[in-house]
Design a protein around this motif. Structure first.
Motif, PDB file in Angstrom:
ATOM      1  N   GLY A 213       9.383  19.136  -3.135  1.00  0.00           N
ATOM      2  CA  GLY A 213      10.654  18.843  -2.066  1.00  0.00           C
ATOM      3  C   GLY A 213      10.480  19.219  -0.779  1.00  0.00           C
ATOM      4  O   GLY A 213      10.377  20.272  -0.359  1.00  0.00           O
TER       5      GLY A 213
ATOM      6  N   SER B  60      11.024  24.001   4.820  1.00  0.00           N
ATOM      7  CA  SER B  60      10.923  25.149   3.926  1.00  0.00           C
ATOM      8  C   SER B  60       9.140  25.375   4.113  1.00  0.00           C
ATOM      9  O   SER B  60       8.637  26.274   3.927  1.00  0.00           O
TER      10      SER B  60
ATOM     11  N   ASP C 188       6.035  15.653  -1.843  1.00  0.00           N
ATOM     12  CA  ASP C 188       7.321  14.906  -2.111  1.00  0.00           C
ATOM     13  C   ASP C 188       7.157  13.450  -2.346  1.00  0.00           C
ATOM     14  O   ASP C 188       6.032  12.891  -1.857  1.00  0.00           O
TER      15      ASP C 188
ATOM     16  N   ILE D 103      16.735  22.663   4.297  1.00  0.00           N
ATOM     17  CA  ILE D 103      18.249  22.373   3.444  1.00  0.00           C
ATOM     18  C   ILE D 103      18.000  23.502   2.351  1.00  0.00           C
ATOM     19  O   ILE D 103      17.768  23.313   1.246  1.00  0.00           O
TER      20      ILE D 103
ATOM     21  N   HIS E  73      13.283  16.082 -15.190  1.00  0.00           N
ATOM     22  CA  HIS E  73      12.360  16.166 -13.841  1.00  0.00           C
ATOM     23  C   HIS E  73      11.916  17.745 -13.594  1.00  0.00           C
ATOM     24  O   HIS E  73      10.690  18.071 -13.643  1.00  0.00           O
TER      25      HIS E  73
ATOM     26  N   SER F 226       6.434  14.708  -8.068  1.00  0.00           N
ATOM     27  CA  SER F 226       5.845  15.993  -8.491  1.00  0.00           C
ATOM     28  C   SER F 226       5.495  16.027 -10.057  1.00  0.00           C
ATOM     29  O   SER F 226       4.844  17.020 -10.256  1.00  0.00           O
TER      30      SER F 226
ATOM     31  N   ASP G 235      12.141  22.448  -5.770  1.00  0.00           N
ATOM     32  CA  ASP G 235      13.254  21.952  -4.954  1.00  0.00           C
ATOM     33  C   ASP G 235      13.044  20.601  -4.773  1.00  0.00           C
ATOM     34  O   ASP G 235      13.344  19.918  -3.696  1.00  0.00           O
TER      35      ASP G 235
HETATM   36  C1  LIG Z   1      16.743  19.226  -1.221  1.00  0.00           C
HETATM   37  S1  LIG Z   1      15.371  18.214  -0.691  1.00  0.00           S
HETATM   38  C2  LIG Z   1      14.055  19.296  -0.229  1.00  0.00           C
HETATM   39  C3  LIG Z   1      14.327  20.493   0.960  1.00  0.00           C
HETATM   40  C4  LIG Z   1      13.325  21.188   1.290  1.00  0.00           C
HETATM   41  N1  LIG Z   1      12.554  21.917   0.285  1.00  0.00           N
HETATM   42  C5  LIG Z   1      13.754  22.328   2.385  1.00  0.00           C
HETATM   43  O1  LIG Z   1      13.969  23.539   1.944  1.00  0.00           O
HETATM   44  O2  LIG Z   1      14.116  21.856   3.441  1.00  0.00           O
HETATM   45  C6  LIG Z   1      14.606  17.289  -1.906  1.00  0.00           C
HETATM   46  C7  LIG Z   1      13.501  16.465  -1.617  1.00  0.00           C
HETATM   47  O3  LIG Z   1      13.086  16.202  -3.031  1.00  0.00           O
HETATM   48  C8  LIG Z   1      12.238  14.960  -2.775  1.00  0.00           C
HETATM   49  N2  LIG Z   1      11.961  14.359  -4.270  1.00  0.00           N
HETATM   50  C9  LIG Z   1      13.038  13.546  -5.028  1.00  0.00           C
HETATM   51  N3  LIG Z   1      12.602  13.258  -6.129  1.00  0.00           N
HETATM   52  C10 LIG Z   1      11.386  13.647  -6.123  1.00  0.00           C
HETATM   53  C11 LIG Z   1       9.997  13.374  -7.128  1.00  0.00           C
HETATM   54  N4  LIG Z   1      10.240  12.657  -8.170  1.00  0.00           N
HETATM   55  N5  LIG Z   1       8.930  14.419  -6.642  1.00  0.00           N
HETATM   56  C12 LIG Z   1       8.846  14.911  -5.548  1.00  0.00           C
HETATM   57  N6  LIG Z   1       9.768  14.876  -4.612  1.00  0.00           N
HETATM   58  C13 LIG Z   1      10.951  14.266  -4.777  1.00  0.00           C
HETATM   59  C14 LIG Z   1      13.121  14.148  -1.846  1.00  0.00           C
HETATM   60  O4  LIG Z   1      12.453  13.149  -1.125  1.00  0.00           O
HETATM   61  C15 LIG Z   1      13.421  15.193  -0.985  1.00  0.00           C
HETATM   62  O5  LIG Z   1      12.819  15.022   0.248  1.00  0.00           O
END
Ligand SMILES: C[S@@+](CC[C@H](N)C(=O)[O-])C[C@H]1O[C@@H](n2cnc3c(N)ncnc32)[C@H](O)[C@@H]1O
Length: 262
Positions: free
Chosen positions: A81, A87, A123, A56, A181, A150, A174
């Motif tokens: 993320g 990624s 994640d 993404i 956050h 995270s 990400d």
């Molecule tokens: C934009 S996506 C990551 C995309 C990934 N880096 C890629 O390039 O394909 C965001 C991710 O952050 C995770 N997320 C949301 N809140 C979070 C948190 N508090 N700690 C860790 N991960 C979190 C979501 O579950 C989601 O999978």
């Protein structure tokens, strides 16, 4: 007058002059911004895979990631993320290439499975189908995943524990894109970035979109990765924004987010 620059220096100088011109070119910037907004509204960011896993991200930023990985030659990449794992797989595949290049340069045989180079992903919600797909991927031996927030103290401690065994560390943030956050992530993980390496904060562009653009998300103008970066940098002289990176990309989800450690 004859130039005293080598062809490589001449090429680098011309590129630098071009990037500086882009940084002043309001029309080009406005067009790029308009395209970014339209493509975001059209969910363009969900269109791509890396070695078979959905990623993404915009291809432009992934090109930048490739350049940074080559520049830094990290032994550990920390990512918050994971989503579908694209990624993580991209980072792992770049680390595999670094190992191959090291072996060629040293004139030794490549033993990919013996490599210490690793990607550590965090994640809060690693879906079962994504977990099993990443675990089954040929790059899996280089990937470690932690499920949890995270910014959770125990998770941060676990990441720091792993990072103790590495010396060249690159960080990509990400996950959740709210101000608090991202600021907490910067405070937790930026200290792990080695000198000369980077902490890339994705989705700083949220601050540049119209108010309410992400109506179904907790982040918005004034509560974004960019405001977190600004607050972080106001109390931290260790990092500077790599402005050339966003100038060269023009289209990026991370304007002001390519942070290099001095
Ligand atoms: C934009 S996506 C990551 C995309 C990934 N880096 C890629 O390039 O394909 C965001 C991710 O952050 C995770 N997320 C949301 N809140 C979070 C948190 N508090 N700690 C860790 N991960 C979190 C979501 O579950 C989601 O999978």
């Amino acid at each position: 007058m004859m130039s005293t620059l080598s062809p490589e220096e001449q090429f680098a100088q011309e590129r630098k002059e071009r990037l500086d011109a882009y940084a002043r070119d309001k029309d080009f910037q406005s067009l790029s911004h308009q395209w970014l907004q339209q493509s975001m509204a059209s969910k363009y960011v969900y269109n791509f895979d890396w070695l078979g896993r959905p990623i993404i991200q915009y291809p432009q930023d992934m090109w930048a990631v490739q350049e940074l990985i080559w520049r830094v030659r990290p032994d550990l990449i920390i990512e918050t993320g994971i989503a579908h794992g694209g990624s993580l797989v991209l980072s792992a595949s770049m680390l595999a290439l670094l190992d191959m290049c090291d072996a060629i340069e040293a004139g030794t045989m490549l033993d990919a499975r013996a490599s210490q180079r690793k990607v550590l992903g965090v994640d809060i919600d690693i879906r079962a189908h994504n977990l099993s797909a990443v675990e089954a991927h040929p790059m899996a031996s280089r990937i470690q995943m932690i499920q949890g927030s995270s910014v959770d103290g125990a998770v941060v401690q676990q990441v720091h524990q792993v990072a103790k065994n590495y010396s060249r560390v690159l960080v990509f943030l990400d996950s959740m894109h709210t101000h608090d956050h991202v600021l907490a992530e910067l405070e937790a993980y930026a200290p792990l970035v080695s000198s000369g390496s980077y902490c890339v904060v994705f989705d700083t562009f949220v601050e540049d979109m119209p108010h309410g653009f992400f109506c179904d998300r907790p982040w918005d103008v004034g509560n974004s990765p960019k405001t977190a970066v600004q607050q972080f940098l106001s109390g931290n002289d260790d990092f500077l924004v790599d402005k050339d990176m966003e100038s060269k990309l023009m289209i990026t989800v991370a304007p002001g987010g390519y942070l290099q450690r001095r």
